[in-house]
Design a protein around this motif. Structure first.
Motif, mmCIF file in Angstrom:
data_model
loop_
_atom_site.group_PDB
_atom_site.id
_atom_site.type_symbol
_atom_site.label_atom_id
_atom_site.label_comp_id
_atom_site.label_asym_id
_atom_site.label_seq_id
_atom_site.Cartn_x
_atom_site.Cartn_y
_atom_site.Cartn_z
ATOM 1 N N LYS A 208 36.888 -17.824 2.461
ATOM 2 C CA LYS A 208 35.830 -17.774 3.497
ATOM 3 C C LYS A 208 34.900 -16.583 3.283
ATOM 4 C CE LYS A 208 38.731 -15.150 6.545
ATOM 5 N NZ LYS A 208 39.625 -15.135 7.665
ATOM 6 N N THR A 209 34.252 -16.587 2.160
ATOM 7 C CA THR A 209 33.281 -15.530 1.848
ATOM 8 C C THR A 209 32.064 -15.679 2.755
ATOM 9 O OG1 THR A 209 32.276 -17.019 0.263
ATOM 10 C CG2 THR A 209 34.002 -15.544 -0.576
ATOM 11 N N PRO A 210 31.188 -14.685 2.788
ATOM 12 C CA PRO A 210 29.934 -14.839 3.552
ATOM 13 C C PRO A 210 29.199 -16.130 3.172
ATOM 14 C CG PRO A 210 30.198 -12.554 2.912
ATOM 15 C CD PRO A 210 31.326 -13.312 2.252
ATOM 16 N N THR A 211 29.142 -16.436 1.879
ATOM 17 C CA THR A 211 28.457 -17.646 1.419
ATOM 18 C C THR A 211 29.097 -18.898 2.022
ATOM 19 O OG1 THR A 211 28.117 -16.473 -0.659
ATOM 20 C CG2 THR A 211 27.637 -18.839 -0.662
ATOM 21 N N TYR A 212 30.429 -18.948 2.036
ATOM 22 C CA TYR A 212 31.159 -20.093 2.584
ATOM 23 C C TYR A 212 30.855 -20.264 4.068
ATOM 24 C CZ TYR A 212 35.225 -22.867 4.107
ATOM 25 O OH TYR A 212 36.042 -23.809 4.665
ATOM 26 N N ILE A 213 30.904 -19.166 4.808
ATOM 27 C CA ILE A 213 30.650 -19.253 6.254
ATOM 28 C C ILE A 213 29.195 -19.644 6.511
ATOM 29 C CG2 ILE A 213 30.666 -17.973 8.450
ATOM 30 C CD1 ILE A 213 33.059 -16.400 7.408
ATOM 31 N N GLY A 214 28.302 -19.169 5.658
ATOM 32 C CA GLY A 214 26.893 -19.554 5.769
ATOM 33 C C GLY A 214 26.703 -21.060 5.582
ATOM 34 N N GLU A 215 27.352 -21.606 4.543
ATOM 35 C CA GLU A 215 27.233 -23.050 4.276
ATOM 36 C C GLU A 215 27.825 -23.868 5.422
ATOM 37 O OE1 GLU A 215 25.456 -24.529 1.875
ATOM 38 O OE2 GLU A 215 24.889 -22.467 1.379
ATOM 39 N N LEU A 216 28.958 -23.413 5.931
ATOM 40 C CA LEU A 216 29.598 -24.104 7.045
ATOM 41 C C LEU A 216 28.691 -24.079 8.287
ATOM 42 C CD1 LEU A 216 32.206 -25.462 8.198
ATOM 43 C CD2 LEU A 216 32.910 -23.169 8.915
ATOM 44 N N SER A 217 28.070 -22.935 8.533
ATOM 45 C CA SER A 217 27.159 -22.816 9.680
ATOM 46 C C SER A 217 26.009 -23.802 9.541
ATOM 47 C CB SER A 217 26.590 -21.397 9.782
ATOM 48 O OG SER A 217 27.623 -20.458 9.834
ATOM 49 N N LYS A 218 25.502 -23.901 8.306
ATOM 50 C CA LYS A 218 24.386 -24.819 8.046
ATOM 51 C C LYS A 218 24.805 -26.256 8.340
ATOM 52 C CE LYS A 218 22.375 -24.807 3.878
ATOM 53 N NZ LYS A 218 21.980 -24.131 2.606
ATOM 54 N N LYS A 219 26.001 -26.588 7.902
ATOM 55 C CA LYS A 219 26.512 -27.946 8.088
ATOM 56 C C LYS A 219 26.659 -28.275 9.581
ATOM 57 C CE LYS A 219 30.611 -30.557 7.111
ATOM 58 N NZ LYS A 219 31.884 -30.020 7.572
ATOM 59 N N ILE A 220 27.290 -27.361 10.296
ATOM 60 C CA ILE A 220 27.506 -27.587 11.737
ATOM 61 C C ILE A 220 26.162 -27.659 12.463
ATOM 62 C CG2 ILE A 220 28.411 -26.495 13.846
ATOM 63 C CD1 ILE A 220 30.782 -25.511 12.106
ATOM 64 N N ALA A 221 25.249 -26.765 12.082
ATOM 65 C CA ALA A 221 23.925 -26.745 12.721
ATOM 66 C C ALA A 221 23.199 -28.067 12.500
ATOM 67 C CB ALA A 221 23.106 -25.585 12.166
ATOM 68 N N LYS A 222 23.304 -28.591 11.292
ATOM 69 C CA LYS A 222 22.623 -29.845 10.961
ATOM 70 C C LYS A 222 23.170 -31.000 11.806
ATOM 71 C CE LYS A 222 21.081 -32.532 7.058
ATOM 72 N NZ LYS A 222 21.429 -32.951 5.706
ATOM 73 N N GLU A 223 24.487 -31.044 11.927
ATOM 74 C CA GLU A 223 25.115 -32.108 12.713
ATOM 75 C C GLU A 223 24.682 -32.082 14.173
ATOM 76 O OE1 GLU A 223 29.224 -32.118 10.046
ATOM 77 O OE2 GLU A 223 29.291 -31.408 12.123
ATOM 78 N N LEU A 224 24.410 -30.881 14.675
ATOM 79 C CA LEU A 224 24.133 -30.744 16.114
ATOM 80 C C LEU A 224 22.660 -30.517 16.433
ATOM 81 C CD1 LEU A 224 27.165 -28.480 17.015
ATOM 82 C CD2 LEU A 224 26.902 -30.897 17.510
ATOM 83 N N GLY A 225 21.829 -30.481 15.404
ATOM 84 C CA GLY A 225 20.404 -30.257 15.635
ATOM 85 C C GLY A 225 20.062 -28.826 16.009
ATOM 86 N N LEU A 226 20.865 -27.882 15.537
ATOM 87 C CA LEU A 226 20.556 -26.469 15.774
ATOM 88 C C LEU A 226 19.691 -25.958 14.631
ATOM 89 C CD1 LEU A 226 24.142 -25.094 16.536
ATOM 90 C CD2 LEU A 226 22.386 -25.634 18.217
ATOM 91 N N LYS A 227 18.869 -24.942 14.942
ATOM 92 C CA LYS A 227 18.137 -24.304 13.859
ATOM 93 C C LYS A 227 19.057 -23.279 13.207
ATOM 94 C CE LYS A 227 13.911 -21.746 12.899
ATOM 95 N NZ LYS A 227 12.870 -20.909 13.505
ATOM 96 N N CYS A 228 19.078 -23.267 11.893
ATOM 97 C CA CYS A 228 19.942 -22.318 11.194
ATOM 98 C C CYS A 228 19.161 -21.651 10.071
ATOM 99 C CB CYS A 228 21.171 -23.055 10.620
ATOM 100 S SG CYS A 228 22.291 -21.998 9.687
ATOM 101 N N THR A 229 19.072 -20.331 10.125
ATOM 102 C CA THR A 229 18.378 -19.576 9.083
ATOM 103 C C THR A 229 19.378 -18.673 8.381
ATOM 104 O OG1 THR A 229 16.546 -19.465 10.664
ATOM 105 C CG2 THR A 229 16.326 -18.146 8.662
ATOM 106 N N LEU A 230 19.398 -18.745 7.053
ATOM 107 C CA LEU A 230 20.267 -17.850 6.296
ATOM 108 C C LEU A 230 19.397 -16.807 5.603
ATOM 109 C CD1 LEU A 230 22.804 -20.277 4.489
ATOM 110 C CD2 LEU A 230 22.847 -19.408 6.825
ATOM 111 N N LEU A 231 19.636 -15.535 5.901
ATOM 112 C CA LEU A 231 18.916 -14.479 5.201
ATOM 113 C C LEU A 231 19.813 -13.968 4.079
ATOM 114 C CD1 LEU A 231 17.523 -12.475 8.289
ATOM 115 C CD2 LEU A 231 16.389 -14.298 6.989
ATOM 116 N N ASN A 232 19.320 -14.102 2.842
ATOM 117 C CA ASN A 232 20.135 -13.659 1.706
ATOM 118 C C ASN A 232 19.941 -12.177 1.434
ATOM 119 O OD1 ASN A 232 17.728 -13.367 0.356
ATOM 120 N ND2 ASN A 232 17.896 -15.322 -0.715
ATOM 121 N N LYS A 233 20.599 -11.692 0.397
ATOM 122 C CA LYS A 233 20.586 -10.251 0.134
ATOM 123 C C LYS A 233 19.163 -9.700 -0.025
ATOM 124 C CE LYS A 233 22.504 -6.692 -2.802
ATOM 125 N NZ LYS A 233 22.833 -6.390 -4.202
#
Ligand code: BES
Ligand code: MN
Ligand code: ZN
Length: 494
Positions: free
Chosen positions: A191-216
């Motif tokens: 569960k690296t930061p990248t993994y949690i980021g991808e999971l957040s994106k997936k959940i957000a997409k399913e529920l219609g949430l806006k999800c922004t990932l800021l990279n390094k």
């Protein structure tokens, strides 16, 4: 674990095990659909001191009276006048654990009747308790996997047709709790930061949430020196996740911030082994924020929500930040970094000021496994609550009372600010040299990064991860805070 409503009488339904809630001194037949004969058998058992109907007491019988169920489990709930929803949750949590230990996959219960609570409230509590108690993290078990059979169905025997919404709500809430438990229980290398980021994106997409990932690169551009500083010793890049749920422009906006250290080794100030062994839990705050956004969206709460998750490992690699380093945060304030194991407050400093500046929320609440000192102060049964805003404290305490997720206020006096004053920068990341009030000085540090928004800090170091199981929790991640803050938001949205 599914929940079904069985609109049949006790005598027409046949299940492997029937859990019968028993209230002390209750004329059983009167309130519930159990006839006098059964009622008398139960009374007899109580009289003979075979069974004590106190909270969390269970008693297994191989059938009772003329019931068709193979086994009957008496579930103690104590006195009617002392009944609480938390007692119902815990009773059914214990009940599920017991049914699990019998390796049964299905049990039934009747819907308890009480003068003190509505059937809807009782239903929600019983479904929450039974589901929370049944949780097991079995992903990495191969040996005795079939021994760990999980209950897959609970039948609620009732003719009440109003309870289906309460069941749905309890399922959404407990699934969100399981999301946090699973994330916390998974190993850090997964569960690296990248993994949690991808999971957040997936959940957000399913529920219609806006999800922004800021990279390094984006984190660097925003000058989030706290998050960047902590990430320097790790080979994993940091990530800053922003989730937005905005159902209604006119509604209030609440920002939730969660500490997301996916592993806390301590950094250059490396932890000893026993302090480090459970440090995969140090992202519980961030996981809880993700789960609350999921819940709010699924329950369609009428409130705008911003979820912020600063994510990084805290590792002692060659590039790691060093004691004495100066970190320039998103707010512009400089931190004298004197202890790399006080990393949570560093990443939260960026996230808190980012929340306030960019989203202008009406309130901010952060959740963080922030200090060992909080565990020393309060143990594992309550999270530390620190805030200057009396109203916000009251609202969180109310939600705590309603959900049974306990919090206890610690005083955030102005005098604690001098403990985090730095001689060469704006603040330093350690508190009193004698270690006095470590949970509060950490909060005092955080308060430097919230200018005017009502803000509360929840230190969940003692409550996020269980070293021994409770009625509704297993070893490991607890999911503490999901039900608490969802209830808070529900109250806010009214
Ligand atoms: N993540 C820990 C706090 C913690 C400890 C959480 C135990 C859960 C269980 C935090 O980053 C930490 O290491 N805090 C230090 C702060 C100190 C160096 C000022 C602590 O509490 O010892
Ligand atoms: Mn630490
Ligand atoms: Zn930490």
């Amino acid at each position: 674990m599914d929940i079904e409503i069985l609109n049949r009488s006790l005598f027409e339904s046949k299940t492997p095990l029937l859990a019968l809630p028993v209230i002390e001194n209750q004329e059983y037949g009167e309130l519930n659909e159990v006839n006098d004969k059964l009622s008398n058998v139960i009374k007899e058992l109580i009289k003979d001191k075979e069974f004590d109907p106190k909270p969390n007491q269970l008693y297994l019988l191989n059938t009772l009276g003329n019931l068709p169920h193979k086994k009957v489990l008496l579930v103690g709930l104590g006195k009617e006048e002392e009944l609480t929803l938390e007692k119902i949750r815990q009773a059914y949590g214990s009940c599920s654990k017991f049914v699990n230990s019998l390796k049964l996959k299905h049990y039934s219960t009747i819907l308890l009747k009480s003068k003190r609570f509505k059937p809807e409230e009782i239903t929600q509590a019983l479904v929450e308790g039974s589901r929370l108690g049944s949780y097991q993290f079995t992903k990495f078990r191969t040996k005795d996997k079939d021994q760990l059979t999980k209950i897959n169905l609970l039948s609620i025997i009732t003719s009440n047709k109003e309870i289906s919404n309460s069941i749905k709500k309890a399922i959404i809430l407990t699934d969100s709790v399981f999301l946090v438990r699973d994330l916390v229980n998974n190993p850090s290398s997964l569960k690296t930061p990248t993994y949690i980021g991808e999971l957040s994106k997936k959940i957000a997409k399913e529920l219609g949430l806006k999800c922004t990932l800021l990279n390094k690169a984006q984190i660097e551009k925003l000058k989030m020196g706290g998050l960047l500083g902590v990430s320097k010793g790790s080979s994993q890049p940091p990530l800053f996740v922003i989730l937005e749920y905005r159902p209604n422009k006119k509604a209030k906006t609440i920002a939730l911030v969660g500490k997301g250290i996916t592993f806390d080794s301590g950094g250059i100030n490396l932890k000893p082994w026993d302090g480090m062994k459970d440090m995969k839990e140090d992202m519980a705050g961030a996981a809880t924020v993700l789960a609350i956004l999921r819940t709010a969206a699924m329950l369609r709460l009428n409130i705008n929500l911003i979820g912020l998750m600063p994510l990084t490992e805290n590792m002692p690699g060659g590039g790691a930040m060093k004691p004495g380093d100066i970190l320039t945060t998103y707010s512009g304030k400089n931190i004298e970094m004197l202890h790399s194991d006080a990393e949570g407050r560093l990443i939260l400093s960026d996230a808190l000021s980012f929340a306030e500046k960019n989203f202008k929320p009406d309130k901010i609440i952060d959740l963080a496994t922030l200090t060992g000192a909080c565990i020393i102060a309060l143990g594992t049964q309550a999270a530390g609550l620190m805030s200057k805003n009396k109203e916000l404290v009251k609202e969180i305490l109310k939600a705590s009372e309603e959900t049974g997720e306990r919090v206890w206020e610690l005083p955030l006096y102005d005098e604690f600010k001098k403990d985090v004053e730095s001689s060469i920068a704006d603040v330093k990341n350690i508190g009193n040299p004698k270690g006095y009030a470590g949970a509060i000085t950490a909060a005092s540090f955080l308060s430097e990064f919230v200018e005017k928004t009502p803000w509360a800090h929840l230190d969940i170091a003692g409550t996020a991860f269980a070293e021994e199981p409770g009625p509704c929790t297993a070893l490991g991640g607890t999911g503490f805070g999901v039900r608490l803050l969802t209830q808070f938001l529900l109250n806010e949205s009214k």
